[in-house]
Design a protein around this motif. Sequence first.
Motif, short mmCIF file in Angstrom:
data_model
loop_
_atom_site.label_atom_id
_atom_site.label_comp_id
_atom_site.label_asym_id
_atom_site.label_seq_id
_atom_site.Cartn_x
_atom_site.Cartn_y
_atom_site.Cartn_z
N GLN A 196 -13.50 56.69 30.74
CA GLN A 196 -12.72 57.93 30.70
C GLN A 196 -12.99 58.79 31.93
OE1 GLN A 196 -10.56 58.71 28.26
NE2 GLN A 196 -11.00 56.95 26.95
N LEU A 227 -14.13 57.76 34.73
CA LEU A 227 -13.69 57.05 35.94
C LEU A 227 -12.21 57.29 36.18
CD1 LEU A 227 -15.09 54.83 37.83
CD2 LEU A 227 -13.61 53.26 36.59
N VAL A 228 -11.43 57.27 35.08
CA VAL A 228 -9.98 57.44 35.20
C VAL A 228 -9.66 58.87 35.59
CG1 VAL A 228 -7.80 57.38 33.96
CG2 VAL A 228 -9.52 55.63 33.54
N GLN A 229 -10.34 59.81 34.96
CA GLN A 229 -10.10 61.21 35.31
C GLN A 229 -11.42 61.96 35.42
OE1 GLN A 229 -7.29 63.47 32.86
NE2 GLN A 229 -6.27 63.67 34.83
N THR A 234 -12.96 37.25 43.95
CA THR A 234 -11.87 37.39 43.00
C THR A 234 -12.37 37.40 41.55
OG1 THR A 234 -11.49 35.00 43.22
CG2 THR A 234 -10.02 36.47 44.43
N MET A 294 -13.47 40.87 40.95
CA MET A 294 -12.31 41.77 40.80
C MET A 294 -11.74 41.68 39.39
SD MET A 294 -10.25 41.16 44.37
CE MET A 294 -8.89 42.26 44.00
N ARG A 295 -11.54 40.45 38.94
CA ARG A 295 -10.99 40.25 37.59
C ARG A 295 -11.95 40.75 36.52
NH1 ARG A 295 -6.49 37.04 36.98
NH2 ARG A 295 -5.89 35.89 38.83
N ARG A 309 -14.12 43.11 36.71
CA ARG A 309 -14.14 44.57 36.65
C ARG A 309 -12.96 45.10 35.84
NH1 ARG A 309 -14.08 47.47 41.82
NH2 ARG A 309 -15.54 49.03 41.09
N VAL A 310 -11.78 44.54 36.08
CA VAL A 310 -10.61 45.01 35.33
C VAL A 310 -10.76 44.69 33.85
CG1 VAL A 310 -8.11 44.88 35.11
CG2 VAL A 310 -9.14 44.71 37.36
N GLU A 311 -11.21 43.46 33.57
CA GLU A 311 -11.40 43.04 32.17
C GLU A 311 -12.40 43.96 31.46
OE1 GLU A 311 -9.79 40.47 30.71
OE2 GLU A 311 -10.84 40.70 28.80
N ARG A 314 -12.30 50.60 27.41
CA ARG A 314 -11.38 51.69 27.75
C ARG A 314 -11.66 52.96 26.96
NH1 ARG A 314 -5.94 48.80 26.88
NH2 ARG A 314 -5.05 50.81 27.41
N ASN A 315 -12.24 52.83 25.77
CA ASN A 315 -12.50 54.03 24.98
C ASN A 315 -13.88 54.64 25.22
OD1 ASN A 315 -9.98 53.97 23.71
ND2 ASN A 315 -10.72 52.35 22.33
N LEU A 349 -13.07 47.10 32.22
CA LEU A 349 -12.42 48.39 31.97
C LEU A 349 -11.52 48.32 30.74
CD1 LEU A 349 -11.33 49.67 35.50
CD2 LEU A 349 -13.25 50.42 34.12
N GLU A 350 -10.78 47.21 30.62
CA GLU A 350 -9.88 47.06 29.46
C GLU A 350 -10.67 47.09 28.16
OE1 GLU A 350 -6.43 45.41 29.28
OE2 GLU A 350 -6.06 44.92 31.38
N TYR A 373 -20.27 47.26 36.85
CA TYR A 373 -19.01 47.65 37.47
C TYR A 373 -19.23 48.17 38.90
CZ TYR A 373 -14.48 49.88 38.03
OH TYR A 373 -13.25 50.25 38.50
#
Lengths: 245, 55
Positions: free
Chosen positions: A239, A241-243, A219, A222-223, A225-227, A233-234, A229-230, A15
């Motif tokens: 966690q 990274l988000v907060q 691109t 970019m995709r 990285r998002v995938e 996510r747990n 994270l999804e 990431y």
Amino acid sequence: MMRFIHRLASPKYFYDVAGRIVPWAGWGALILILVGAYWGLVEAPADYQQGDSFRIIYVHVPAAWMSLFIYVVMAAAGAIGLVWRIKLAEIIAIASAPIGASFTFLALVTGSLWGKPMWGTWWVWDARLTSELILLFLYLGVMALYGAVEDKRMASRAAAILAIVGVVNIPIIHYSVEWWNTLHQGPTVTKLDKPSIAPEMLWPLLIMAVGFQLYYVATVLMRARVELLERERNSRWVQELVQPR
Amino acid sequence: MSFQEFLHMGGYAAYVWTSYALALVVLIANVVQPLLQRRRLFAALARKRRRSARN
């Protein structure tokens, strides 16, 4: 080397590294595409047979090349994910699909826009055009299959198998203009010894092609990285990274 | 070559400019889409976090 590969396979490390590559590839792509477009639209001389309509080549040909290249990357990454169960390979494969699909779409539509004034028709069911259309359906099939399965690891496996089977279409597209009598013209650039295209027309094409390659790198990461994270996510690193604490 | 001539593209303006415009749309869309998806994901994760903090 093995340690490097092992580290790269860790989601958080990937990431971060991908995040550092994206701006370089992205800005590089932007510059090359702008230079290529200016050169192709303004500097390159008009074709002696096709006039200014040939300038569509600078979008059409790189898009068509990318549609094949990305498919091979997607299938290869899918195969690696399938055999070695590497999560990152699965993610690269699925992140490639929508980009490849959009390049295939672009190649088809710009080809049509070129065909109308030159051949007098928007579309013919000849081998090159038909096999490229099948490529679009393969991409859409891979995306739909992935989206239809709830469990993302299972979905990746199913999509990878479809992608690998579809690879048979790639040589068909490439050689279609030689195997069959098509309305589409034969290769002019990939005759490596002596391309039958003038250098001042060829250069912008190559610049554009490299620009599109860099664009894909930016691109797809970019995709991916998002995938990533999804899917993660747990996990702790997402966690944080988000907060951040 | 004048700017008028450039826009005219030797009579092929509609075909050439439509091709380039579509390319532009496709290139921008592939950048914007992951950005939006990322924002949606972060919003969803933040919501989830707030919910779990309240309980």
